[in-house]
Design an enzyme around this catalytic site. Structure first.
Site, PDB file in Angstrom:
ATOM      1  N   ASP A  24       0.818  -1.221   0.000  1.00  0.00           N
ATOM      2  CA  ASP A  24       0.000   0.000   0.000  1.00  0.00           C
ATOM      3  C   ASP A  24       0.851   1.270   0.000  1.00  0.00           C
ATOM      4  O   ASP A  24       0.395   2.329   0.405  1.00  0.00           O
ATOM      5  CB  ASP A  24      -0.952  -0.003   1.198  1.00  0.00           C
ATOM      6  CG  ASP A  24      -0.194  -0.120   2.512  1.00  0.00           C
ATOM      7  OD1 ASP A  24       1.030  -0.341   2.468  1.00  0.00           O
ATOM      8  OD2 ASP A  24      -0.817   0.024   3.576  1.00  0.00           O
TER       9      ASP A  24
ATOM     10  N   HIS B 104      23.849   7.139 -19.335  1.00  0.00           N
ATOM     11  CA  HIS B 104      22.831   7.351 -18.303  1.00  0.00           C
ATOM     12  C   HIS B 104      23.130   6.491 -17.081  1.00  0.00           C
ATOM     13  O   HIS B 104      22.249   5.829 -16.529  1.00  0.00           O
ATOM     14  CB  HIS B 104      21.426   7.095 -18.869  1.00  0.00           C
ATOM     15  CG  HIS B 104      20.940   8.235 -19.723  1.00  0.00           C
ATOM     16  ND1 HIS B 104      19.830   8.170 -20.512  1.00  0.00           N
ATOM     17  CD2 HIS B 104      21.422   9.496 -19.891  1.00  0.00           C
ATOM     18  CE1 HIS B 104      19.645   9.327 -21.146  1.00  0.00           C
ATOM     19  NE2 HIS B 104      20.619  10.151 -20.780  1.00  0.00           N
TER      20      HIS B 104
ATOM     21  N   ASP C  39      25.805  14.875 -13.885  1.00  0.00           N
ATOM     22  CA  ASP C  39      24.690  15.384 -14.694  1.00  0.00           C
ATOM     23  C   ASP C  39      23.468  15.334 -13.789  1.00  0.00           C
ATOM     24  O   ASP C  39      22.927  14.261 -13.517  1.00  0.00           O
ATOM     25  CB  ASP C  39      24.504  14.490 -15.927  1.00  0.00           C
ATOM     26  CG  ASP C  39      23.402  14.990 -16.859  1.00  0.00           C
ATOM     27  OD1 ASP C  39      22.620  15.881 -16.452  1.00  0.00           O
ATOM     28  OD2 ASP C  39      23.306  14.477 -17.992  1.00  0.00           O
TER      29      ASP C  39
ATOM     30  N   ASP D  18      18.902  21.210 -16.122  1.00  0.00           N
ATOM     31  CA  ASP D  18      19.626  20.038 -16.639  1.00  0.00           C
ATOM     32  C   ASP D  18      21.060  20.475 -16.943  1.00  0.00           C
ATOM     33  O   ASP D  18      21.331  20.990 -18.029  1.00  0.00           O
ATOM     34  CB  ASP D  18      18.908  19.516 -17.897  1.00  0.00           C
ATOM     35  CG  ASP D  18      19.561  18.264 -18.457  1.00  0.00           C
ATOM     36  OD1 ASP D  18      20.479  17.720 -17.815  1.00  0.00           O
ATOM     37  OD2 ASP D  18      19.141  17.825 -19.549  1.00  0.00           O
TER      38      ASP D  18
ATOM     39  N   HIS E 234      25.614  10.720 -28.853  1.00  0.00           N
ATOM     40  CA  HIS E 234      24.291  11.326 -28.658  1.00  0.00           C
ATOM     41  C   HIS E 234      24.171  12.653 -29.390  1.00  0.00           C
ATOM     42  O   HIS E 234      25.103  13.098 -30.057  1.00  0.00           O
ATOM     43  CB  HIS E 234      23.986  11.487 -27.158  1.00  0.00           C
ATOM     44  CG  HIS E 234      24.986  12.320 -26.395  1.00  0.00           C
ATOM     45  ND1 HIS E 234      24.983  13.684 -26.421  1.00  0.00           N
ATOM     46  CD2 HIS E 234      26.023  11.960 -25.587  1.00  0.00           C
ATOM     47  CE1 HIS E 234      25.964  14.138 -25.652  1.00  0.00           C
ATOM     48  NE2 HIS E 234      26.613  13.105 -25.136  1.00  0.00           N
TER      49      HIS E 234
ATOM     50  N   HIS F 278      13.229  16.082 -21.162  1.00  0.00           N
ATOM     51  CA  HIS F 278      13.257  15.967 -22.627  1.00  0.00           C
ATOM     52  C   HIS F 278      11.883  16.487 -23.048  1.00  0.00           C
ATOM     53  O   HIS F 278      10.915  15.743 -23.131  1.00  0.00           O
ATOM     54  CB  HIS F 278      13.504  14.532 -23.076  1.00  0.00           C
ATOM     55  CG  HIS F 278      14.885  14.062 -22.699  1.00  0.00           C
ATOM     56  ND1 HIS F 278      15.278  12.761 -22.716  1.00  0.00           N
ATOM     57  CD2 HIS F 278      15.981  14.750 -22.274  1.00  0.00           C
ATOM     58  CE1 HIS F 278      16.545  12.664 -22.325  1.00  0.00           C
ATOM     59  NE2 HIS F 278      16.988  13.864 -22.048  1.00  0.00           N
TER      60      HIS F 278
ATOM     61  N   GLU G 170      24.946  20.126 -24.984  1.00  0.00           N
ATOM     62  CA  GLU G 170      25.654  19.170 -24.147  1.00  0.00           C
ATOM     63  C   GLU G 170      26.560  18.206 -24.923  1.00  0.00           C
ATOM     64  O   GLU G 170      26.351  16.991 -24.896  1.00  0.00           O
ATOM     65  CB  GLU G 170      24.661  18.375 -23.302  1.00  0.00           C
ATOM     66  CG  GLU G 170      23.489  17.762 -24.060  1.00  0.00           C
ATOM     67  CD  GLU G 170      22.586  16.946 -23.141  1.00  0.00           C
ATOM     68  OE1 GLU G 170      23.105  16.072 -22.432  1.00  0.00           O
ATOM     69  OE2 GLU G 170      21.369  17.193 -23.120  1.00  0.00           O
TER      70      GLU G 170
ATOM     71  N   TYR H 178      33.555  10.456 -24.864  1.00  0.00           N
ATOM     72  CA  TYR H 178      33.550   9.333 -23.908  1.00  0.00           C
ATOM     73  C   TYR H 178      34.514   8.265 -24.417  1.00  0.00           C
ATOM     74  O   TYR H 178      34.362   7.784 -25.538  1.00  0.00           O
ATOM     75  CB  TYR H 178      32.135   8.752 -23.786  1.00  0.00           C
ATOM     76  CG  TYR H 178      31.092   9.828 -23.587  1.00  0.00           C
ATOM     77  CD1 TYR H 178      30.765  10.298 -22.316  1.00  0.00           C
ATOM     78  CD2 TYR H 178      30.457  10.417 -24.688  1.00  0.00           C
ATOM     79  CE1 TYR H 178      29.836  11.311 -22.145  1.00  0.00           C
ATOM     80  CE2 TYR H 178      29.531  11.433 -24.528  1.00  0.00           C
ATOM     81  CZ  TYR H 178      29.220  11.875 -23.259  1.00  0.00           C
ATOM     82  OH  TYR H 178      28.299  12.887 -23.101  1.00  0.00           O
TER      83      TYR H 178
ATOM     84  N   ARG I 124      31.392  15.482 -20.347  1.00  0.00           N
ATOM     85  CA  ARG I 124      30.239  16.158 -20.957  1.00  0.00           C
ATOM     86  C   ARG I 124      30.101  17.498 -20.254  1.00  0.00           C
ATOM     87  O   ARG I 124      30.338  17.590 -19.040  1.00  0.00           O
ATOM     88  CB  ARG I 124      28.966  15.321 -20.810  1.00  0.00           C
ATOM     89  CG  ARG I 124      27.716  16.013 -21.322  1.00  0.00           C
ATOM     90  CD  ARG I 124      26.533  15.055 -21.593  1.00  0.00           C
ATOM     91  NE  ARG I 124      25.954  14.470 -20.401  1.00  0.00           N
ATOM     92  CZ  ARG I 124      26.075  13.200 -20.043  1.00  0.00           C
ATOM     93  NH1 ARG I 124      26.790  12.368 -20.794  1.00  0.00           N
ATOM     94  NH2 ARG I 124      25.517  12.738 -18.943  1.00  0.00           N
TER      95      ARG I 124
ATOM     96  N   GLU J 261      27.208  20.636 -20.059  1.00  0.00           N
ATOM     97  CA  GLU J 261      25.829  20.902 -20.482  1.00  0.00           C
ATOM     98  C   GLU J 261      25.301  22.180 -19.841  1.00  0.00           C
ATOM     99  O   GLU J 261      25.350  22.340 -18.622  1.00  0.00           O
ATOM    100  CB  GLU J 261      24.947  19.714 -20.070  1.00  0.00           C
ATOM    101  CG  GLU J 261      23.468  19.923 -20.346  1.00  0.00           C
ATOM    102  CD  GLU J 261      22.626  18.674 -20.051  1.00  0.00           C
ATOM    103  OE1 GLU J 261      23.009  17.890 -19.166  1.00  0.00           O
ATOM    104  OE2 GLU J 261      21.595  18.508 -20.717  1.00  0.00           O
TER     105      GLU J 261
HETATM  106  N1  GLY Z   1      20.287  14.157 -18.063  1.00  0.00           N
HETATM  107  C1  GLY Z   1      19.676  13.760 -19.231  1.00  0.00           C
HETATM  108  C2  GLY Z   1      20.111  14.596 -20.339  1.00  0.00           C
HETATM  109  O1  GLY Z   1      21.026  15.378 -20.191  1.00  0.00           O
HETATM  110  O2  GLY Z   1      19.546  14.579 -21.381  1.00  0.00           O
HETATM  111 MN    MN Z   2      21.742  16.301 -18.444  1.00  0.00          MN
HETATM  112 MN    MN Z   3      20.230  17.077 -21.185  1.00  0.00          MN
END
Ligand code: GLY
Ligand code: MN
Ligand code: MN
Length: 468
Positions: A54, A258, A275, A286, A365, A376, A400, A404, A422, A424
């Protein structure tokens, strides 16, 4: 400028306190003008997810519902019916219930939906099968998104069938069912001034948290200790959630995009990739920063870091309204490939390395994504005719880039293996350029090297209770 810490301006009880009621009213009016009289829009809440028995996972309201109402409770259905005689803004919500509220917290109930949230008419969710057919009857188009909530989908189908075969009354079901997401998400894509302010604050708190993590980092600390420092800061500033699971990856862990285990010891030679972003009144920050655990990069680490930073800064400087998103991606790939050649991570002709996707070994990416109520965020990356979407004032996106180099990559120089970088930032498109919402979060080599390890360690756990 405020520091954010313990600043009551940051600590709102509800989204209704962060915005004015007029802000929500203006959004609903705009949407209703777009869908037109003669139609109705139905938006449902996220379901509550069971964690065990519960107990439940922390509840995160659906962003579309938040955007249009500010209403944060589960088991909610919003109906917008432009031109409806008893008012266009209708809510179905959990009823007041003294016993349930004693266990799980206060509910606004239908009375609160009307008085605090401005609904023209609000009913108990238990009355939906009775009331909704009358609202939808004789509407030409129903705007409803199928596929989000299976049990509500079935309810809508049953309701449409019932309206088509009404006894004692002529059939009066909407002729078409459409999806309003394109219209609604186009509105959410362009952040209004009140949303920009929240995103500035989310970025300020997130920037402060990253600086705290750098200052508390020292070799031997666990990744989760840094995670707890970041999230401690988010929470003490009144941010309700992290915008996504925090990533604290040291050494080779940073090459997993991730990574969220965050359970390794940070070693002297490691570079740490963090991150993490807070969600303030449901708006996401972010930010990624990467720094050496010891406070000094090795020469190879610095070269890779500086390469990523150069690319990131070049791309941010190129941002202006009208520039297609895809142009940023293409320029990022070109710049990354140049740097990968300089670093001797790749070998060959730049054009061929791009054509063959060879660069994806080190940069797999995209350059970034839209940001807002969702990390996102909604909004297409392409226009209706298939072209890349041009940047528009009011949109927010992340920039970003990263490089790597997994430990297992025996082709890479040995002093670069097990290194992920990275960087960002969150960028608001302005009419004449851009505003970097994360500009106060340090990222130059000198700035981060001079921050790492400069805070006194927190009390060791052995010292908290004192000697036995
Ligand atoms: N932390 C997820 C991204 O940077 O897209
Ligand atoms: Mn991020
Ligand atoms: Mn991001």
């Amino acid at each position: 400028m405020s520091t954010g810490l313990f600043d009551t301006d940051f600590q709102t009880d509800t989204l209704m306190d962060a915005f004015d009621a007029d802000d929500f009213e203006a959004r609903r009016q705009t949407l209703m003008e777009k869908i037109g009289r003669g139609s109705a829009l139905v938006v449902t809440a996220n379901p509550v997810q069971t964690r065990s028995n519960d107990t439940h996972f922390p509840y995160r309201p659906a962003s579309d519902l938040l955007y249009l109402t500010g209403f944060e409770e589960p088991e909610t259905v919003l109906v917008l019916a432009p031109g409806r005689e008893d008012g266009a803004y209708v809510m179905f919500v959990q009823p007041r219930d003294e016993e349930a509220e004693r266990w799980s917290g206060r509910r606004p109930g239908p009375e609160g939906a009307e008085q605090q949230y401005g609904a023209d008419e609000a009913f108990s969710i238990e009355a939906i099968d009775e009331e909704l057919p009358d609202i939808l009857a004789e509407r030409e188009t129903l705007y409803y998104t199928f596929g989000r909530d299976e049990s509500f989908d079935e309810r809508i189908i049953d309701l449409l069938n019932a309206l088509r075969h009404r006894r004692n009354k002529p059939p009066a079901a909407p002729n078409s069912v459409d999806d309003a997401r394109d219209i609604l998400h186009d509105m959410r894509f362009q952040k209004r001034p009140e949303e920009r302010d929240l995103m500035r604050r989310a970025n300020q708190i997130t920037s402060e948290a990253h600086v705290l993590a750098m200052r508390h980092c020292r070799p031997g600390i666990q990744e989760y200790e840094l995670q707890s420092i970041l999230e401690f800061h988010f929470q003490r500033c009144g941010a309700n959630f992290t915008a996504y699971p925090s990533i604290v990856g040291s050494g080779d862990n940073a090459t997993c995009l991730h990574y969220t285990d965050n359970d390794d010891r940070i070693d002297e030679d490691d570079v740490v990739l963090v991150d993490a972003g807070c969600e303030l009144d449901y708006y996401a920050g972010d930010i990624t920063r990467t720094f050496p655990a010891s406070g000094s990069f090795t020469s190879a680490q610095r070269d890779v870091y500086q390469a990523v930073l150069d690319v990131q800064e070049r791309i941010i400087e190129s941002i202006e309204p009208g520039r297609p998103f895809e142009a940023l991606q293409e320029q990022t790939v070109e710049l990354i490939v140049e740097r990968l050649l300089d670093l001797e991570l790749l070998d060959g002709e730049a054009d061929a390395l791009i054509e063959d996707d060879a660069y994806k070994t080190y940069f797999p990416h995209k350059v970034g994504h839209w940001l807002g109520l969702d990390v996102h965020d909604v909004g297409p990356y392409y226009t209706e005719d298939g072209a890349s979407r041009p940047l528009e004032p009011g949109a927010v996106l992340t920039i970003e880039p990263g490089i790597y180099i997994p430990e297992s990559d025996e082709d890479a120089p040995s002093d670069m293996q097990g290194l992920g970088v990275r960087i960002e930032d969150d960028i608001l498109i302005a009419p004449d350029g851009y505003e970097n919402l994360s500009s106060r979060c340090p990222k130059s080599v000198d700035a981060i090297e001079s921050l790492v390890g400069t805070s006194a360690p927190l009390l060791e756990t052995d010292d908290i209770l004192g000697p036995q």
